[in-house]
Write a protein that holds these residues in place. Structure first.
Motif, short mmCIF file in Angstrom:
data_model
loop_
_atom_site.label_atom_id
_atom_site.label_comp_id
_atom_site.label_asym_id
_atom_site.label_seq_id
_atom_site.Cartn_x
_atom_site.Cartn_y
_atom_site.Cartn_z
N ASP A 83 0.80 -1.23 0.00
CA ASP A 83 0.00 0.00 0.00
C ASP A 83 0.83 1.28 0.00
O ASP A 83 0.29 2.35 0.28
N GLU A 84 2.12 1.20 -0.32
CA GLU A 84 2.92 2.41 -0.49
C GLU A 84 3.08 2.67 -1.99
O GLU A 84 3.05 1.74 -2.80
N ILE A 85 3.29 3.92 -2.34
CA ILE A 85 3.44 4.31 -3.74
C ILE A 85 4.91 4.23 -4.13
O ILE A 85 5.77 4.76 -3.42
N TYR A 86 5.17 3.58 -5.26
CA TYR A 86 6.53 3.47 -5.80
C TYR A 86 6.51 3.96 -7.25
O TYR A 86 5.49 3.88 -7.92
N ARG A 87 7.65 4.45 -7.68
CA ARG A 87 7.81 4.86 -9.08
C ARG A 87 8.65 3.80 -9.79
O ARG A 87 9.70 3.42 -9.30
N ALA A 88 8.16 3.34 -10.94
CA ALA A 88 8.84 2.28 -11.68
C ALA A 88 9.33 2.80 -13.02
O ALA A 88 8.62 3.54 -13.71
N ILE A 89 10.55 2.39 -13.38
CA ILE A 89 11.14 2.70 -14.67
C ILE A 89 11.82 1.43 -15.16
O ILE A 89 12.46 0.72 -14.38
N VAL A 90 11.69 1.14 -16.46
CA VAL A 90 12.38 0.01 -17.06
C VAL A 90 13.39 0.56 -18.05
O VAL A 90 13.07 1.43 -18.86
N GLU A 91 14.61 0.03 -17.98
CA GLU A 91 15.67 0.47 -18.87
C GLU A 91 16.23 -0.74 -19.62
O GLU A 91 16.47 -1.79 -19.03
N VAL A 92 16.43 -0.58 -20.93
CA VAL A 92 17.05 -1.61 -21.75
C VAL A 92 18.44 -1.14 -22.14
O VAL A 92 18.60 -0.02 -22.65
N THR A 93 19.45 -1.97 -21.87
CA THR A 93 20.83 -1.60 -22.17
C THR A 93 21.56 -2.78 -22.83
O THR A 93 21.06 -3.90 -22.84
N ASN A 94 22.73 -2.50 -23.33
CA ASN A 94 23.66 -3.49 -23.89
C ASN A 94 23.07 -4.37 -24.99
O ASN A 94 23.33 -5.58 -25.02
N PRO A 95 22.30 -3.79 -25.93
CA PRO A 95 21.79 -4.65 -27.01
C PRO A 95 22.92 -5.03 -27.97
O PRO A 95 23.75 -4.19 -28.32
N PHE A 96 22.97 -6.29 -28.36
CA PHE A 96 23.87 -6.71 -29.42
C PHE A 96 23.27 -7.91 -30.12
O PHE A 96 22.41 -8.60 -29.57
N GLN A 97 23.70 -8.12 -31.35
CA GLN A 97 23.17 -9.22 -32.15
C GLN A 97 24.24 -10.25 -32.43
O GLN A 97 25.42 -9.91 -32.61
N ARG A 98 23.81 -11.49 -32.41
CA ARG A 98 24.66 -12.60 -32.79
C ARG A 98 23.78 -13.54 -33.61
O ARG A 98 22.75 -14.00 -33.11
N GLN A 99 24.17 -13.74 -34.83
CA GLN A 99 23.38 -14.51 -35.80
C GLN A 99 22.00 -13.84 -35.91
O GLN A 99 21.91 -12.66 -36.17
N ASN A 100 20.92 -14.57 -35.71
CA ASN A 100 19.57 -14.00 -35.82
C ASN A 100 18.97 -13.62 -34.48
O ASN A 100 17.77 -13.38 -34.40
N LEU A 101 19.78 -13.56 -33.43
CA LEU A 101 19.26 -13.32 -32.09
C LEU A 101 19.76 -11.97 -31.56
O LEU A 101 20.85 -11.53 -31.88
N THR A 102 18.94 -11.36 -30.71
CA THR A 102 19.30 -10.11 -30.05
C THR A 102 19.44 -10.37 -28.57
O THR A 102 18.58 -11.02 -27.96
N PHE A 103 20.51 -9.88 -27.98
CA PHE A 103 20.77 -10.02 -26.55
C PHE A 103 20.60 -8.65 -25.91
O PHE A 103 21.14 -7.66 -26.41
N ILE A 104 19.84 -8.58 -24.82
CA ILE A 104 19.65 -7.31 -24.11
C ILE A 104 19.70 -7.54 -22.60
O ILE A 104 19.50 -8.66 -22.12
N LYS A 105 19.94 -6.45 -21.89
CA LYS A 105 19.79 -6.44 -20.44
C LYS A 105 18.63 -5.49 -20.15
O LYS A 105 18.62 -4.35 -20.61
N GLN A 106 17.65 -5.98 -19.42
CA GLN A 106 16.47 -5.18 -19.07
C GLN A 106 16.42 -5.05 -17.55
O GLN A 106 16.45 -6.05 -16.84
N THR A 107 16.36 -3.81 -17.07
CA THR A 107 16.39 -3.57 -15.62
C THR A 107 15.15 -2.80 -15.19
O THR A 107 14.82 -1.75 -15.76
N LEU A 108 14.49 -3.32 -14.18
CA LEU A 108 13.35 -2.66 -13.54
C LEU A 108 13.87 -1.96 -12.30
O LEU A 108 14.51 -2.58 -11.45
N TYR A 109 13.62 -0.65 -12.21
CA TYR A 109 14.00 0.14 -11.03
C TYR A 109 12.73 0.59 -10.33
O TYR A 109 11.79 1.07 -10.98
N LEU A 110 12.69 0.45 -9.00
CA LEU A 110 11.57 0.95 -8.20
C LEU A 110 12.11 1.90 -7.15
O LEU A 110 13.03 1.55 -6.40
N TYR A 111 11.52 3.09 -7.09
CA TYR A 111 11.93 4.15 -6.17
C TYR A 111 10.77 4.48 -5.23
O TYR A 111 9.60 4.42 -5.63
#
Length: 131
Positions: A83-111
């Motif tokens: 029941d407390e209010i939090y602020r959420a942001i999602v950030e995507v970083t470090n995208p790179f491709q290898r063959q037909n696939l994409t690799f990413i890091k996705q981070t959820l931040y809650l403040y």
């Protein structure tokens, strides 16, 4: 790349099914009385519960199938409460491709309302692509 900021509140209706699903019988998650007996001001969230914020936020990129969740790390910087209010942001970083696939890091931040970081949920994903 980051999302806009979302306001998130974890209610009793969110916490109770989550606690039942993970099978945690700890009374601090069951009621304010149980939490107070443990020394908490109100009902705390289980440490991995903040990852459920993805139900209410949009990720900055549309992730294409197939999607493989390589690894995940949850970091609780401060205890979070129901029941407390939090602020959420999602950030995507470090995208790179290898063959037909994409690799990413996705981070959820809650403040919290004071702007202090309470939670980081880091997911390494392998995707069929991005849009």
């Amino acid at each position: 790349m980051k999302t806009k900021e979302y306001e998130i509140i974890f209610t009793k209706e969110d916490v109770q099914p989550f606690v039942q699903l993970i099978g945690d019988q700890n009374l601090i998650y069951q009621s304010p009385e149980g939490a107070k007996d443990d020394g908490s001001e109100s009902v705390p969230l289980p440490p991995t519960m903040p990852m459920m914020a993805y139900k209410w936020v949009e990720t900055p990129l549309e992730l294409q199938q197939p999607m493989i969740h390589r690894k995940q790390k949850c970091i609780q910087h401060q205890r979070m409460y129901m029941d407390e209010i939090y602020r959420a942001i999602v950030e995507v970083t470090n995208p790179f491709q290898r063959q037909n696939l994409t690799f990413i890091k996705q981070t959820l931040y809650l403040y919290n309302n004071d702007g202090q970081l309470c939670f980081e949920g880091v997911s390494d994903l392998i995707l069929g692509g991005l849009t």
